[in-house]
Design an enzyme around this catalytic site. Structure first.
Site, PDB file in Angstrom:
ATOM      1  N   HIS A 186      53.827  78.939  53.796  1.00 51.36           N
ATOM      2  CA  HIS A 186      53.344  79.908  52.814  1.00 51.36           C
ATOM      3  C   HIS A 186      52.227  79.302  51.965  1.00 51.36           C
ATOM      4  CE1 HIS A 186      57.283  81.499  53.933  1.00 51.36           C
ATOM      5  NE2 HIS A 186      56.872  82.663  53.499  1.00 51.36           N
ATOM      6  N   ASP A 243      51.828  82.440  55.087  1.00 49.61           N
ATOM      7  CA  ASP A 243      52.085  83.803  54.617  1.00 49.61           C
ATOM      8  C   ASP A 243      51.832  83.953  53.121  1.00 49.61           C
ATOM      9  OD1 ASP A 243      52.970  84.220  57.168  1.00 49.61           O
ATOM     10  OD2 ASP A 243      54.952  84.958  56.614  1.00 49.61           O
TER      11      ASP A 243
END
Length: 504
Positions: free
Chosen positions: A464, A317
């Site tokens: 992430h 992400d």
């Protein structure tokens, strides 16, 4: 069915129309004309086309050397208007155009000729007789348009690819047009089905798989319908296997994903429910709420894959960023496909990273424009200001429109899930949260340990590639990859795990 010939060809950045039977068609294929404004007159190999039916989303042109009669134009508009709306809702049509021309001598039945497809370009040409047939043209026209759009992503050069393309087109016509009677017979008895599957498997194994199935001139099935029935069966089984999949949202999938359906009978082993294996996080949506939404929105909202295969989808992400480059290097070295949920703000300055990720086969998906608390927004605000705005940047930058959305913080209301589903967007969460977002505390060992201790069939994890110091995430990847491979897992992107196209 009479009086029309349909032929489809396909490319990503250019659109061309050609005169049927033109001596210069081969040169057109080598150098398709690039169009900026689809509503202007165009010329290819000396054949002029001019736009008609400008109100349609399906860009439509008439050969300039003749004029459609008013009754024919009215009938065409009636046939195409409903199709235009259906396709505009489901697909990105920026690279599609349809050319129509008149052949008063044409007396053949409707034929969908996909022999001249060219990967990356969506274009369709329709040759009509002096008048439209009395019977409905919508079904074969819809199939022809669907096939042209699919060939913008997947060229059909072998038997399996042709079976999948035609099967998806038939399912699309059935599901979207909802005809009382499908224009092709798709019912097949089990003994005949088993024989067809055996023949297809032998043909694919021999490598000489098209001659016995397709006419070399018309490129139609020559088996009195068995090929189309097998095609319909293969794709229908895919929809049974993958909740939320449909002909509209599987149009760009690789045909290999359908090959499991040649193993008759197909045994499905769906999970009874989806779960988050890691515990609650303070000030974030509780695990029980995520589980509830996954149960209430089967096929629209995912925490993990629904089947029992040893698959893992690594997801990242907040990028893209410089950490994305390091992650891509590792994934490339290890031959791993992954999925990236990116923010519009970060995409504005990382074009080369985005192009690399796309070219290397990773799924690219939507993670909002600027990472808001989504439940504070109305359905329209979430769509217009966060999802659509980011999708438009994807389209402008890469020529793709993502179908997958991950809400920041996992926050999304039931109403928003339903709203996005109507827009063709699937909501993707996770089954394992590595907590790598807590970079001041979480180390690479913490990240890999969480992944190792929570393995299960069809994992979707949360990591992430931006938003802070992500070096621990980068450093954890080799150990995670080595462990899962030692356990017999295969790394896939989300479209392969879910059986749904990651773009429209």
């Amino acid at each position: 069915m009479e009086c029309a010939v349909i032929s489809a060809m396909c490319s990503t950045i250019a659109i061309g129309l050609w005169g049927r039977g033109s001596a210069n068609q081969a040169s057109i294929d080598k150098a398709p004309v690039e169009l900026v404004n689809l509503r202007t007159n165009i010329e290819i190999a000396g054949v002029d086309y001019k736009p008609i039916l400008d109100e349609l989303d399906l860009s439509t042109y008439w050969i300039a050397t003749s004029e459609p009669t008013e009754p024919m134009l009215s009938a065409l508009n009636t046939q195409l208007a409903s199709l235009s709306g259906i396709f505009a809702e489901q697909f990105s049509l920026e690279t599609f155009a349809m050319g129509i021309q008149l052949d008063s001598l044409q007396e053949q039945a409707i034929i969908i000729d996909v022999s001249a497809s060219k990967l990356g370009q969506s274009r369709l040409i329709v040759t009509l007789a002096g008048s439209l047939p009395d019977e409905e043209l919508s079904q074969p026209l819809a199939a022809g348009i669907y096939l042209a759009l699919r060939r913008a992503h997947q060229a059909d050069t072998d038997l399996l690819e042709k079976l999948v393309s035609h099967g998806l087109a038939l399912n699309f016509v059935e599901s979207e047009l909802k005809p009382k009677v499908l224009y092709q017979d798709v019912q097949i008895l089990k003994p005949a089905l088993n024989d067809a599957i055996d023949l297809a498997k032998k043909a694919l194994k021999s490598g000489d798989d098209l001659k016995a199935w397709f006419d070399p001139v018309t490129h139609d099935f020559i088996d009195n319908g068995t090929g189309l029935k097998l095609a319909y069966y293969l794709t229908s089984q895919h929809f049974n296997r993958y909740p939320g999949s449909s002909a509209a949202n599987t149009f760009s999938l690789d045909a290999d994903l359908f090959s499991v359906n040649l193993a008759a009978p197909v045994k499905l082993s769906h999970k009874s429910a989806q779960y988050v294996r890691t515990s609650d996080v303070a000030d974030q949506v509780g695990v029980s709420e995520l589980t509830r939404q996954a149960s209430d929105f089967l096929g629209s909202y995912f925490l993990e894959g629904w089947n029992q295969e040893k698959l893992i989808a690594l997801t990242f992400d907040d990028g893209p960023s410089s950490y994305t480059t390091q992650i891509l290097d590792i994934l490339s070295q290890r031959k791993v496909k992954a999925s990236f949920f990116w923010m519009g703000l970060n995409m504005q300055t990382n074009q080369s990273i985005m192009e690399r990720a796309l070219s290397e086969g990773h799924t690219l998906a939507n993670h909002s424009w600027n990472h808001p608390h989504g439940r504070e927004l109305s359905d329209q605000q979430l769509w217009q200001e966060q999802v659509l705005k980011t999708n438009e940047l994807f389209q402008d930058s890469l020529g793709i429109t993502p179908r997958f959305y991950r809400p920041p913080y996992g926050e999304i209301s039931d109403e928003q899930i339903a709203f996005l589903d109507e827009k063709g967007m699937k909501v993707i969460l996770w089954s394992v949260d590595t907590r790598d977002w807590n970079s001041p505390i979480v180390t690479s060992k913490n990240i890999s340990d969480v992944m190792i201790n929570n393995h299960h069939p069809e994992v979707i994890n949360l990591m992430h590639d931006a938003g802070g110091d992500r070096q621990s995430t980068v450093n954890s990847l080799p150990k995670i990859i080595d462990y899962y491979r030692s356990q017999g897992y295969r790394f896939v992107n989300l479209q392969e795990m879910l059986g749904i196209s990651d773009r429209s």
